[in-house]
Scaffold this active site. Structure first.
Site, short mmCIF file in Angstrom:
data_model
loop_
_atom_site.label_atom_id
_atom_site.label_comp_id
_atom_site.label_asym_id
_atom_site.label_seq_id
_atom_site.Cartn_x
_atom_site.Cartn_y
_atom_site.Cartn_z
CB THR A 42 -7.06 -0.18 -0.81
OG1 THR A 42 -6.95 0.49 0.65
CG2 THR A 42 -7.00 -1.79 -0.50
CB ILE A 50 -2.86 5.16 8.39
CG1 ILE A 50 -3.61 4.61 9.70
CG2 ILE A 50 -3.85 6.56 8.19
CD1 ILE A 50 -4.71 3.92 9.20
CE LYS A 51 -1.99 4.21 -0.71
NZ LYS A 51 -2.63 3.71 -1.99
CG LEU A 52 -1.47 9.47 6.65
CD1 LEU A 52 -0.16 9.89 7.76
CD2 LEU A 52 -2.87 10.23 7.40
#
Ligand code: E4P
Length: 216
Positions: free
Chosen positions: A27, A82-84
Site C-alpha cells: 500500500t 514498514i515502507k520507508l
C-alpha cells in the site's frame, strides 16, 4: 517469483487472493487515501486476508518519527512490512528496524546507488518504481537489471520488489531478469491471464462440443 498486489482496496485483495497466486500486498498513502477508512483498521483487515508481507508506509520524514510510527504499525501483525522513503533518514530507520527484526521496504527507489544503499542498510525489500521512470523517458526495466546484477555480485539478501508496474510486459521482463517480487494493480493481474488465442480456442471447443452433445 512472488506476486504482490499494489492496492489498499479490500475487495480487490480478496479477489486476487481467491485466485491463489498472491504472496503479499503493498500500500502507499495515495492508495490508502482512496479507501476513506482509518489506516490501522484497514491494514489489520488486509492482514487477515493475505498471509504474506503487507507493506504499510510511514509518513514522518525524520528518523525518530519513522521508528515510532513503524513500531506502532509492526504491533498490528507479524506480517507488517514498514515502507520507508529512500532518504538518509529512511536508511537510518531501515537499519534500526532491521536490527529489531521488523521487515522493511525501501520505497521510491529510482537509481542503482539508492538500491545499493538500501541493501547495505539491511532492507527486506527494495522497491524500484519502473513505471514512473518510463514516464520520464528512462527505462525502468534497465534499472531492475542493474539492481539484480549488483545484488547478485555481492550476495545481498534484500529482495528486488518491482513497483509502479503498468502492464504485463513489466512483469515478464522482471521475471526474465530474476527480480524476486512484482507488485501490481489488480488490472495488471487480470491482463496477465489474457490471450486472444485462448479465448478463440475456448470458443471453438465449445462450439464443436455442442455438435457432439447434439448427436443422438
Ligand atoms: C509500490 O509499492 C507503490 O505503491 C506503487 O507501485 C506506485 O505505483 P504508481 O507509480 O503507479 O503510483
Amino acid at each position: 517469483m512472488k506476486f504482490f498486489i499494489d492496492t489498499a482496496n479490500v475487495d480487490e485483495i480478496k479477489q486476487a487472493a481467491s485466485i491463489g497466486v498472491l504472496d503479499g500486498v503493498t500500500t502507499n498513502p495515495t492508495l490508502v487515501a482512496r479507501e476513506n477508512r482509518k489506516f490501522e483498521d484497514l491494514i489489520k483487515e488486509i492482514c487477515g486476508i493475505v498471509d504474506g508481507p503487507i507493506s504499510a508506509e510511514v509518513i514522518s520524514l525524520e528518523y525518530d518519527g519513522m521508528v515510532k510510527e513503524a513500531k506502532k504499525l509492526a504491533q498490528i501483525h507479524k506480517n507488517i512490512t514498514i515502507k520507508l522513503p529512500m532518504t538518509l533518514e529512511g536508511l537510518k530507520a531501515c537499519r534500526t528496524l532491521t536490527d529489531a527484526d521488523i521487515m522493511t521496504n525501501m520505497t521510491l527507489v529510482f537509481s542503482p546507488s539508492q538500491a545499493l544503499l538500501a541493501a547495505k542498510a539491511g532492507a527486506t525489500f527494495v522497491s524500484p518504481f519502473v513505471g514512473r521512470l518510463d514516464d520520464i523517458s528512462t527505462s525502468g526495466m534497465d534499472l531492475i537489471d542493474q539492481i539484480v546484477t549488483i545484488y547478485e555480485n555481492y550476495g545481498y539478501t534484500s529482495e528486488v520488489l518491482v513497483a509502479s508496474v503498468r502492464h504485463p510486459l513489466h512483469v515478464v521482463e522482471a521475471a526474465m531478469m530474476g527480480a524476486d517480487v512484482v507488485t501490481m494493480p489488480f488490472k495488471v493481474i487480470e491482463k496477465l491471464v489474457k490471450h486472444p488465442l485462448t479465448d478463440k480456442g475456448i470458443d471453438s471447443f465449445l462450439k464443436d462440443w455442442k455438435k457432439v452433445k447434439d448427436l443422438k
